[in-house]
Design an enzyme around this catalytic site. Structure first.
Site, PDB file in Angstrom:
ATOM      1  N   ASP A 276       0.522  -1.223  -0.125  1.00 19.33           N
ATOM      2  CA  ASP A 276      -0.053  -0.090  -0.148  1.00 19.33           C
ATOM      3  C   ASP A 276       0.742   0.997  -0.268  1.00 19.33           C
ATOM      4  O   ASP A 276       1.751   1.016   0.474  1.00 19.33           O
ATOM      5  CB  ASP A 276      -1.367  -0.069   1.156  1.00 19.33           C
ATOM      6  CG  ASP A 276      -1.822   0.952   1.447  1.00 19.33           C
ATOM      7  OD1 ASP A 276      -2.622   1.229   0.212  1.00 19.33           O
ATOM      8  OD2 ASP A 276      -2.341   0.917   2.336  1.00 19.33           O
TER       9      ASP A 276
ATOM     10  N   ARG B 209      -0.230   7.571  -3.039  1.00 20.08           N
ATOM     11  CA  ARG B 209       0.718   8.354  -1.745  1.00 20.08           C
ATOM     12  C   ARG B 209       1.774   8.825  -2.305  1.00 20.08           C
ATOM     13  O   ARG B 209       2.157  10.432  -1.887  1.00 20.08           O
ATOM     14  CB  ARG B 209       0.809   8.324   0.135  1.00 20.08           C
ATOM     15  CG  ARG B 209      -1.435   8.468   0.441  1.00 20.08           C
ATOM     16  CD  ARG B 209      -1.588   8.174   1.520  1.00 20.08           C
ATOM     17  NE  ARG B 209      -1.689   6.325   1.134  1.00 20.08           N
ATOM     18  CZ  ARG B 209      -1.825   5.696   1.640  1.00 20.08           C
ATOM     19  NH1 ARG B 209      -1.494   6.194   3.436  1.00 20.08           N
ATOM     20  NH2 ARG B 209      -2.251   4.150   2.454  1.00 20.08           N
ATOM     21  N   TRP B 210       2.101   8.140  -2.337  1.00 22.60           N
ATOM     22  CA  TRP B 210       4.512   7.949  -2.973  1.00 22.60           C
ATOM     23  C   TRP B 210       4.260   8.925  -4.232  1.00 22.60           C
ATOM     24  O   TRP B 210       5.075  10.267  -4.331  1.00 22.60           O
ATOM     25  CB  TRP B 210       5.077   6.898  -2.553  1.00 22.60           C
ATOM     26  CG  TRP B 210       5.802   6.637  -3.707  1.00 22.60           C
ATOM     27  CD1 TRP B 210       6.915   6.705  -2.347  1.00 22.60           C
ATOM     28  CD2 TRP B 210       6.830   6.977  -4.602  1.00 22.60           C
ATOM     29  NE1 TRP B 210       8.874   7.222  -3.220  1.00 22.60           N
ATOM     30  CE2 TRP B 210       8.642   6.861  -4.579  1.00 22.60           C
ATOM     31  CE3 TRP B 210       6.409   7.207  -6.039  1.00 22.60           C
ATOM     32  CZ2 TRP B 210       8.777   7.951  -6.005  1.00 22.60           C
ATOM     33  CZ3 TRP B 210       7.458   7.836  -7.149  1.00 22.60           C
ATOM     34  CH2 TRP B 210       8.905   7.914  -7.236  1.00 22.60           C
TER      35      TRP B 210
ATOM     36  N   ARG C 241      -0.796   9.169 -10.222  1.00 25.52           N
ATOM     37  CA  ARG C 241      -0.741   7.576  -9.480  1.00 25.52           C
ATOM     38  C   ARG C 241      -0.297   6.287 -10.501  1.00 25.52           C
ATOM     39  O   ARG C 241       0.485   5.585  -9.563  1.00 25.52           O
ATOM     40  CB  ARG C 241      -2.181   6.457  -9.013  1.00 25.52           C
ATOM     41  CG  ARG C 241      -2.637   7.790  -8.340  1.00 25.52           C
ATOM     42  CD  ARG C 241      -4.468   7.289  -7.981  1.00 25.52           C
ATOM     43  NE  ARG C 241      -4.095   5.916  -7.636  1.00 25.52           N
ATOM     44  CZ  ARG C 241      -4.097   5.129  -6.044  1.00 25.52           C
ATOM     45  NH1 ARG C 241      -4.295   6.324  -5.455  1.00 25.52           N
ATOM     46  NH2 ARG C 241      -4.824   4.313  -6.215  1.00 25.52           N
TER      47      ARG C 241
ATOM     48  N   ASN D  38     -10.611  -3.051  -6.934  1.00 32.51           N
ATOM     49  CA  ASN D  38      -9.786  -1.651  -7.413  1.00 32.51           C
ATOM     50  C   ASN D  38      -9.566  -1.545  -8.889  1.00 32.51           C
ATOM     51  O   ASN D  38      -9.450  -0.163  -9.389  1.00 32.51           O
ATOM     52  CB  ASN D  38      -7.756  -2.337  -8.023  1.00 32.51           C
ATOM     53  CG  ASN D  38      -7.790  -2.646  -5.899  1.00 32.51           C
ATOM     54  OD1 ASN D  38      -6.305  -2.969  -6.230  1.00 32.51           O
ATOM     55  ND2 ASN D  38      -7.624  -2.213  -4.869  1.00 32.51           N
ATOM     56  N   TRP D  39     -10.771  -2.564  -9.423  1.00 29.17           N
ATOM     57  CA  TRP D  39     -11.720  -1.682 -10.728  1.00 29.17           C
ATOM     58  C   TRP D  39     -12.603  -1.375 -11.053  1.00 29.17           C
ATOM     59  O   TRP D  39     -12.752   0.003 -11.972  1.00 29.17           O
ATOM     60  CB  TRP D  39     -12.409  -3.355 -11.060  1.00 29.17           C
ATOM     61  CG  TRP D  39     -12.374  -4.672 -11.705  1.00 29.17           C
ATOM     62  CD1 TRP D  39     -12.238  -6.184 -10.456  1.00 29.17           C
ATOM     63  CD2 TRP D  39     -11.216  -5.109 -12.702  1.00 29.17           C
ATOM     64  NE1 TRP D  39     -11.738  -6.938 -11.227  1.00 29.17           N
ATOM     65  CE2 TRP D  39     -10.807  -6.607 -12.764  1.00 29.17           C
ATOM     66  CE3 TRP D  39     -10.863  -4.328 -13.193  1.00 29.17           C
ATOM     67  CZ2 TRP D  39     -10.356  -6.394 -13.503  1.00 29.17           C
ATOM     68  CZ3 TRP D  39     -10.160  -4.560 -14.418  1.00 29.17           C
ATOM     69  CH2 TRP D  39      -9.794  -6.564 -14.527  1.00 29.17           C
TER      70      TRP D  39
ATOM     71  N   LEU E 181      -7.551  -4.930   7.037  1.00 30.09           N
ATOM     72  CA  LEU E 181      -7.007  -6.370   5.623  1.00 30.09           C
ATOM     73  C   LEU E 181      -7.854  -6.364   4.238  1.00 30.09           C
ATOM     74  O   LEU E 181      -6.641  -6.553   3.356  1.00 30.09           O
ATOM     75  CB  LEU E 181      -8.036  -7.596   6.203  1.00 30.09           C
ATOM     76  CG  LEU E 181      -7.279  -8.454   7.269  1.00 30.09           C
ATOM     77  CD1 LEU E 181      -8.080  -9.864   7.995  1.00 30.09           C
ATOM     78  CD2 LEU E 181      -6.014  -8.795   6.388  1.00 30.09           C
TER      79      LEU E 181
END
Length: 259
Positions: free
Chosen positions: A35, A39-40, A48, A83-84, A213
């Site tokens: 994860d 943000r990175w 992204r 994530n879709w 989780l």
């Protein structure tokens, strides 16, 4: 055979001692929720997808380190069923990145005797992405080193429902054939999971400081030790991995019993 610790961790930062790691208590299976890519990238004013690309090196380093330490299974959470919902541009870019990365890395993984396996519903992936994972499995399936388990289009709730439905179908068929109604055992249920032939993880690592989780290995992680680090995934390296392992080895695993 495990490689020497000074080979695996040649330049530890001050205050981190690789010799404190007990190689006799290395977990057999480590699972990682990778994860923080987004943000990175945001911190660097990048899109992204740049963050996801930056995370590839962290994946490489973690695989190499885990294999050198003698970890038998490493599961990485690459793409969830949820994530879709992300922007189409990001999803399309991720699918392309998965295909290109897998094809680029498989020869090196094969040389390192790593076996590549996937868990999740690959049937809905783009053909190129699905073919890349299939080719990686075919090329490495007979390898005897560490198994790299890539969770892609994976969701634990879907997996559990899949296993329940398989148990129901078997019970119905048996009832029709013999007239007997049977109650499935835990062992029978687990054979319907994607991880049927994979041991449960002893440790689950989550980067970026989040404490959840995210629909990952809900059944299998029942007694896993959770280690959360604030490090964003692209910045995760072998020394952060070492910190996680040392944290794990400092736990008293009682499995519901009394120490």
């Amino acid at each position: 055979m495990n490689k020497p610790l000074d080979y695996i961790f040649p330049m530890p930062p001050a205050g981190l001692d690789p010799a404190a790691l007990d190689l006799a208590r290395i977990p057999r299976h480590v699972a990682v929720i990778m994860d923080g890519n987004g943000r990175w990238a945001k911190k660097r004013a990048l899109n992204r997808l740049k963050g996801h690309k930056a995370g590839i090196e962290a994946v490489r380093e973690t695989i190499r380190c885990a294999s050198d330490l003698g970890i038998r299974y490493l599961t990485i959470y690459s793409f969830s069923t949820e994530n879709w919902k992300r922007p189409e541009e990001e999803v399309v870019g991720l699918m392309d990145l998965f295909a290109k990365t897998m094809l680029a890395e498989v020869d090196g993984l094969h040389e390192e005797n790593v076996r590549v396996q996937t868990i999740g519903d690959l049937s809905v992936l783009p053909e190129e992405t699905r073919r890349a994972f299939d080719e990686a499995w075919e090329k490495t399936r007979d390898n005897t080193g560490m198994t790299l388990v890539v969770a892609v289009n994976y969701g634990a709730r879907d997996e559990i429902m899949r296993a329940v439905n398989a148990c129901v179908q078997r019970a119905v068929l048996r009832a029709e054939e013999t007239g007997e109604v049977t109650v499935p055992t835990q062992e029978v249920f687990e054979q319907g999971l994607y991880t049927a032939d994979i041991p449960d993880p002893e440790m689950v690592i989550r980067t970026s400081g989040e404490m959840r989780l995210s629909n990952f290995l809900l059944w299998q992680a029942a007694y896993a030790e959770f280690v959360v680090t604030d490090v964003l995934w692209p910045d995760f390296n072998r020394y952060e991995f070492l910190r996680c392992l040392l944290d794990y080895q400092g736990r008293d695993r009682r499995f519901g019993g009394v120490s």
